[in-house]
Write a protein that holds these residues in place. Structure first.
Motif, PDB file in Angstrom:
ATOM      1  N   SER A 162       0.817  -1.223   0.000  1.00 41.36           N
ATOM      2  CA  SER A 162       0.000   0.000   0.000  1.00 41.36           C
ATOM      3  C   SER A 162       0.850   1.272   0.000  1.00 41.36           C
ATOM      4  O   SER A 162       0.318   2.369  -0.156  1.00 41.36           O
ATOM      5  CB  SER A 162      -0.957   0.007   1.202  1.00 41.36           C
ATOM      6  OG  SER A 162      -0.253   0.239   2.407  1.00 41.36           O
ATOM      7  N   THR A 164       2.533   4.353  -1.048  1.00 45.05           N
ATOM      8  CA  THR A 164       2.107   5.107  -2.231  1.00 45.05           C
ATOM      9  C   THR A 164       2.632   6.533  -2.174  1.00 45.05           C
ATOM     10  O   THR A 164       2.578   7.165  -1.112  1.00 45.05           O
ATOM     11  CB  THR A 164       0.552   5.149  -2.260  1.00 45.05           C
ATOM     12  OG1 THR A 164       0.045   3.822  -2.258  1.00 45.05           O
ATOM     13  CG2 THR A 164       0.026   5.890  -3.475  1.00 45.05           C
ATOM     14  N   ARG A 167       1.175  11.907  -4.886  1.00 50.30           N
ATOM     15  CA  ARG A 167       0.531  12.225  -6.157  1.00 50.30           C
ATOM     16  C   ARG A 167      -0.316  11.048  -6.659  1.00 50.30           C
ATOM     17  O   ARG A 167      -1.446  11.221  -7.102  1.00 50.30           O
ATOM     18  CB  ARG A 167       1.599  12.595  -7.191  1.00 50.30           C
ATOM     19  CG  ARG A 167       1.006  13.214  -8.425  1.00 50.30           C
ATOM     20  CD  ARG A 167       2.078  13.803  -9.323  1.00 50.30           C
ATOM     21  NE  ARG A 167       1.587  13.839 -10.695  1.00 50.30           N
ATOM     22  CZ  ARG A 167       2.372  13.977 -11.747  1.00 50.30           C
ATOM     23  NH1 ARG A 167       3.672  14.086 -11.585  1.00 50.30           N
ATOM     24  NH2 ARG A 167       1.860  14.016 -12.953  1.00 50.30           N
ATOM     25  N   GLU A 168       0.225   9.846  -6.536  1.00 49.92           N
ATOM     26  CA  GLU A 168      -0.516   8.655  -6.955  1.00 49.92           C
ATOM     27  C   GLU A 168      -1.654   8.359  -5.964  1.00 49.92           C
ATOM     28  O   GLU A 168      -2.709   7.864  -6.352  1.00 49.92           O
ATOM     29  CB  GLU A 168       0.432   7.454  -7.068  1.00 49.92           C
ATOM     30  CG  GLU A 168       1.264   7.445  -8.342  1.00 49.92           C
ATOM     31  CD  GLU A 168       2.331   8.534  -8.397  1.00 49.92           C
ATOM     32  OE1 GLU A 168       2.680   9.086  -7.334  1.00 49.92           O
ATOM     33  OE2 GLU A 168       2.819   8.841  -9.505  1.00 49.92           O
ATOM     34  N   PHE A 169      -1.423   8.668  -4.684  1.00 53.82           N
ATOM     35  CA  PHE A 169      -2.488   8.498  -3.695  1.00 53.82           C
ATOM     36  C   PHE A 169      -3.693   9.353  -4.085  1.00 53.82           C
ATOM     37  O   PHE A 169      -4.836   8.876  -4.089  1.00 53.82           O
ATOM     38  CB  PHE A 169      -1.963   8.912  -2.314  1.00 53.82           C
ATOM     39  CG  PHE A 169      -2.992   8.826  -1.219  1.00 53.82           C
ATOM     40  CD1 PHE A 169      -3.201   7.640  -0.531  1.00 53.82           C
ATOM     41  CD2 PHE A 169      -3.762   9.927  -0.873  1.00 53.82           C
ATOM     42  CE1 PHE A 169      -4.145   7.553   0.471  1.00 53.82           C
ATOM     43  CE2 PHE A 169      -4.709   9.847   0.131  1.00 53.82           C
ATOM     44  CZ  PHE A 169      -4.893   8.659   0.806  1.00 53.82           C
ATOM     45  N   GLU A 170      -3.432  10.612  -4.423  1.00 48.86           N
ATOM     46  CA  GLU A 170      -4.526  11.512  -4.783  1.00 48.86           C
ATOM     47  C   GLU A 170      -5.208  11.054  -6.067  1.00 48.86           C
ATOM     48  O   GLU A 170      -6.416  11.202  -6.230  1.00 48.86           O
ATOM     49  CB  GLU A 170      -3.996  12.949  -4.918  1.00 48.86           C
ATOM     50  CG  GLU A 170      -3.620  13.524  -3.556  1.00 48.86           C
ATOM     51  CD  GLU A 170      -2.847  14.827  -3.635  1.00 48.86           C
ATOM     52  OE1 GLU A 170      -2.432  15.213  -4.754  1.00 48.86           O
ATOM     53  OE2 GLU A 170      -2.650  15.447  -2.579  1.00 48.86           O
ATOM     54  N   ARG A 171      -4.441  10.444  -6.957  1.00 50.68           N
ATOM     55  CA  ARG A 171      -4.996  10.032  -8.233  1.00 50.68           C
ATOM     56  C   ARG A 171      -5.780   8.721  -8.137  1.00 50.68           C
ATOM     57  O   ARG A 171      -6.825   8.568  -8.758  1.00 50.68           O
ATOM     58  CB  ARG A 171      -3.847   9.873  -9.230  1.00 50.68           C
ATOM     59  CG  ARG A 171      -4.299   9.600 -10.639  1.00 50.68           C
ATOM     60  CD  ARG A 171      -3.136   9.796 -11.603  1.00 50.68           C
ATOM     61  NE  ARG A 171      -3.530   9.507 -12.970  1.00 50.68           N
ATOM     62  CZ  ARG A 171      -2.682   9.524 -13.992  1.00 50.68           C
ATOM     63  NH1 ARG A 171      -1.409   9.829 -13.775  1.00 50.68           N
ATOM     64  NH2 ARG A 171      -3.098   9.257 -15.196  1.00 50.68           N
ATOM     65  N   TYR A 172      -5.266   7.779  -7.357  1.00 52.11           N
ATOM     66  CA  TYR A 172      -5.837   6.435  -7.369  1.00 52.11           C
ATOM     67  C   TYR A 172      -6.559   6.041  -6.081  1.00 52.11           C
ATOM     68  O   TYR A 172      -7.309   5.080  -6.069  1.00 52.11           O
ATOM     69  CB  TYR A 172      -4.741   5.405  -7.667  1.00 52.11           C
ATOM     70  CG  TYR A 172      -4.105   5.594  -9.016  1.00 52.11           C
ATOM     71  CD1 TYR A 172      -4.832   5.340 -10.178  1.00 52.11           C
ATOM     72  CD2 TYR A 172      -2.799   6.053  -9.137  1.00 52.11           C
ATOM     73  CE1 TYR A 172      -4.267   5.523 -11.423  1.00 52.11           C
ATOM     74  CE2 TYR A 172      -2.221   6.235 -10.384  1.00 52.11           C
ATOM     75  CZ  TYR A 172      -2.956   5.971 -11.528  1.00 52.11           C
ATOM     76  OH  TYR A 172      -2.395   6.158 -12.750  1.00 52.11           O
ATOM     77  N   VAL A 173      -6.281   6.717  -5.000  1.00 49.87           N
ATOM     78  CA  VAL A 173      -6.924   6.343  -3.733  1.00 49.87           C
ATOM     79  C   VAL A 173      -7.955   7.384  -3.335  1.00 49.87           C
ATOM     80  O   VAL A 173      -9.034   7.061  -2.871  1.00 49.87           O
ATOM     81  CB  VAL A 173      -5.879   6.169  -2.605  1.00 49.87           C
ATOM     82  CG1 VAL A 173      -6.559   5.711  -1.311  1.00 49.87           C
ATOM     83  CG2 VAL A 173      -4.804   5.179  -3.019  1.00 49.87           C
ATOM     84  N   GLY A 174      -7.603   8.667  -3.523  1.00 48.31           N
ATOM     85  CA  GLY A 174      -8.540   9.727  -3.173  1.00 48.31           C
ATOM     86  C   GLY A 174      -8.206  10.333  -1.837  1.00 48.31           C
ATOM     87  O   GLY A 174      -7.587   9.697  -0.982  1.00 48.31           O
TER      88      GLY A 174
END
Ligand code: NI
Length: 182
Positions: A162, A164, A167-174
């Motif tokens: 997990s 992350t 930037r990817e957290f905001e893109r893929y997790v929210g």
């Protein structure tokens, strides 16, 4: 007041257990200034908590960006100072949640934490402080108290998959999942 430099992962101070403070040490001008500077530093970097080792100090002390609510144990925005905190889980239940850390910039990871805890500490005047905390408030306290023992959230992760970047957290997790720098 001053904004302090935050130690990043790899600095030995983050792996060094802290020393308890006596009541008179808590009330000293030196520690009061440290507390003020830690609060200012936490707020400057939008943290929801900051522990002394993160600002290169060896004191068993953390500041939290939450405070006990009048009703319930979830906490509300505010500042709480905990000195020599001792956590007792209020039950076995743990919950997974996202965490970040000012000492581990740009990353998030899912960490299991006790859902509800009982905390005994001293406040910034050296007076006894008892907090019953649950949910995110309990998570923040557990994260900060770990720092006082030289433990980082990644040590507590059960599944490193997990981990992350923000930037990817905001893109893929929210962002609605409530992860916050601690
Ligand atoms: Ni942290």
């Amino acid at each position: 007041m001053a904004i302090l430099k935050v130690a990043r992962m790899g600095h030995p101070v983050l792996r060094t257990p802290t020393e308890e403070l006596t009541r008179s040490q808590v009330r000293s001008a030196e520690v009061q200034r440290l507390i003020d500077d830690m609060i200012e530093t936490m707020q400057e970097y939008d943290g929801v908590g900051l522990a002394a080792p993160q600002v290169h100090a060896g004191a068993r002390l953390a500041v939290l960006g939450l405070t006990p609510a009048d009703e319930g144990t979830a906490g509300k925005p505010g500042v709480t100072v905990v000195v020599n905190p001792v956590i007792t889980p209020a039950g076995e239940a743990k919950v997974l949640g996202w965490e970040g850390c000012l000492s581990i910039p740009d990353l998030r990871g899912e960490v299991p934490r006790f859902t509800s805890i009982h905390v005994e500490a001293l406040d910034r005047q050296g007076r006894p402080l008892v907090i019953e905390a649950s949910e995110f408030f309990a998570r923040v306290i557990q994260h900060e108290c770990d720092h006082l023992d030289g433990v980082l959230y990644i040590d507590r992760m059960q599944d490193m998959r997990s981990l992350t970047f923000i930037r990817e957290f905001e893109r893929y997790v929210g962002t609605e999942t409530g992860a916050v720098e601690e």
